[in-house]
Design a protein around this motif. Structure first.
Motif, mmCIF file in Angstrom:
data_model
loop_
_atom_site.group_PDB
_atom_site.id
_atom_site.type_symbol
_atom_site.label_atom_id
_atom_site.label_comp_id
_atom_site.label_asym_id
_atom_site.label_seq_id
_atom_site.Cartn_x
_atom_site.Cartn_y
_atom_site.Cartn_z
ATOM 1 N N ASP A 84 0.574 -10.365 -17.583
ATOM 2 C CA ASP A 84 0.078 -9.141 -18.209
ATOM 3 C C ASP A 84 -0.038 -8.120 -17.089
ATOM 4 O OD1 ASP A 84 -0.128 -10.268 -20.758
ATOM 5 O OD2 ASP A 84 -2.153 -11.012 -20.360
ATOM 6 N N VAL A 85 0.753 -7.084 -17.159
ATOM 7 C CA VAL A 85 0.836 -6.077 -16.092
ATOM 8 C C VAL A 85 0.045 -4.839 -16.497
ATOM 9 C CG1 VAL A 85 2.399 -4.562 -14.805
ATOM 10 C CG2 VAL A 85 3.088 -6.926 -15.316
ATOM 11 N N PHE A 86 -0.842 -4.415 -15.594
ATOM 12 C CA PHE A 86 -1.637 -3.210 -15.785
ATOM 13 C C PHE A 86 -1.372 -2.256 -14.628
ATOM 14 C CE2 PHE A 86 -3.818 -6.554 -18.001
ATOM 15 C CZ PHE A 86 -4.226 -5.944 -19.184
ATOM 16 N N ILE A 87 -1.181 -1.004 -14.938
ATOM 17 C CA ILE A 87 -1.106 0.036 -13.919
ATOM 18 C C ILE A 87 -2.527 0.558 -13.749
ATOM 19 C CG2 ILE A 87 -0.159 2.278 -13.271
ATOM 20 C CD1 ILE A 87 1.932 -0.027 -13.433
ATOM 21 N N VAL A 88 -3.010 0.540 -12.516
ATOM 22 C CA VAL A 88 -4.383 0.956 -12.238
ATOM 23 C C VAL A 88 -4.341 1.998 -11.125
ATOM 24 C CG1 VAL A 88 -6.654 0.208 -11.483
ATOM 25 C CG2 VAL A 88 -5.274 -1.298 -12.906
ATOM 26 N N VAL A 118 -4.678 2.064 -16.711
ATOM 27 C CA VAL A 118 -6.099 2.259 -16.447
ATOM 28 C C VAL A 118 -6.255 3.310 -15.350
ATOM 29 C CG1 VAL A 118 -8.261 1.163 -15.732
ATOM 30 C CG2 VAL A 118 -6.553 -0.162 -17.012
ATOM 31 N N PHE A 119 -6.783 4.467 -15.730
ATOM 32 C CA PHE A 119 -7.119 5.501 -14.749
ATOM 33 C C PHE A 119 -8.623 5.443 -14.537
ATOM 34 C CE2 PHE A 119 -3.263 7.869 -16.507
ATOM 35 C CZ PHE A 119 -2.448 7.448 -15.474
ATOM 36 N N CYS A 120 -9.021 5.392 -13.303
ATOM 37 C CA CYS A 120 -10.443 5.217 -12.999
ATOM 38 C C CYS A 120 -10.794 5.983 -11.726
ATOM 39 C CB CYS A 120 -10.773 3.734 -12.843
ATOM 40 S SG CYS A 120 -9.801 2.889 -11.583
ATOM 41 N N GLY A 121 -12.058 5.934 -11.383
ATOM 42 C CA GLY A 121 -12.507 6.531 -10.141
ATOM 43 C C GLY A 121 -12.712 5.486 -9.061
ATOM 44 N N ASP A 122 -13.035 4.268 -9.465
ATOM 45 C CA ASP A 122 -13.351 3.191 -8.536
ATOM 46 C C ASP A 122 -12.757 1.900 -9.083
ATOM 47 O OD1 ASP A 122 -14.537 1.192 -6.966
ATOM 48 O OD2 ASP A 122 -16.408 2.303 -6.791
ATOM 49 N N LYS A 123 -11.917 1.259 -8.315
ATOM 50 C CA LYS A 123 -11.215 0.069 -8.805
ATOM 51 C C LYS A 123 -12.063 -1.202 -8.775
ATOM 52 C CE LYS A 123 -6.719 1.920 -7.671
ATOM 53 N NZ LYS A 123 -5.524 1.790 -6.860
#
Length: 176
Positions: A84-88, A118-123
């Protein structure tokens, strides 16, 4: 058997931000910087005027028009067969990056479903079996297995397993 998951960073992992930044700096200021100048130091410090270089990240189009890292498209297609591939991506710091990164992904990786972006501020919130990233600040908090993708700024660091390109990443993950 449950499929394992992989979080994959964008900048300097599937998007060639170094090449893009060098081109933008040259176009804006007429000064050519080499990729070798970025080795072992923070990216913006490789430029004669780091503040001017950093200002380019805030300009419209900077993230949208960056080139692909060679082999990234083919590798992610291959990885999707077994993972399962996620772009983060930490896309919150720069105002234009959120929409530009989304549009860039839609163009270059249309096979990545929007639910897997997944766009975030902190991984630190990411909980996958693997994280492929070029920054230690993200890998240090990885809840799974961290994999360091080579970029100029991280050369000489041996804290994590390193891959230099997508062929090496595929080989490493096939052995897992």
């Amino acid at each position: 058997m449950t499929r394992k998951s992989i979080a994959i960073d964008m900048d300097n992992v599937i998007v060639d931000i170094e090449t893009n930044w060098i081109a933008w700096y040259h176009n804006e200021f007429g000064i050519q910087v080499t990729k070798e100048a970025m080795h072992g130091i923070p990216e913006d410090q490789a430029f004669p005027d780091p503040l001017a270089a950093r200002s380019l990240i805030y300009k419209p189009g900077f993230f949208r028009n960056a080139p692909l890292i060679p082999g990234a498209q083919e590798a992610l297609l291959k990885l999707q067969e077994n993972f399962d591939v996620f772009i983060v991506s930490a896309a919150m710091e720069f105002p234009n990056s959120l929409s530009e990164k989304y549009d860039w992904l839609a163009e270059h990786f249309p096979f990545i479903h929007w639910k897997n972006i997944v766009f975030c501020g902190d991984k630190r919130v990411i909980n996958t079996d693997y994280l492929i990233d070029d920054h230690l600040k993200n890998l240090d908090f990885c809840q799974g297995t961290p994999i360091l993708f080579t970029a100029g700024h991280n050369r000489g660091i041996d804290k994590y397993r390193r891959v230099n390109n997508w062929d090496e990443a595929l080989e490493l993950l096939a052995a897992e």
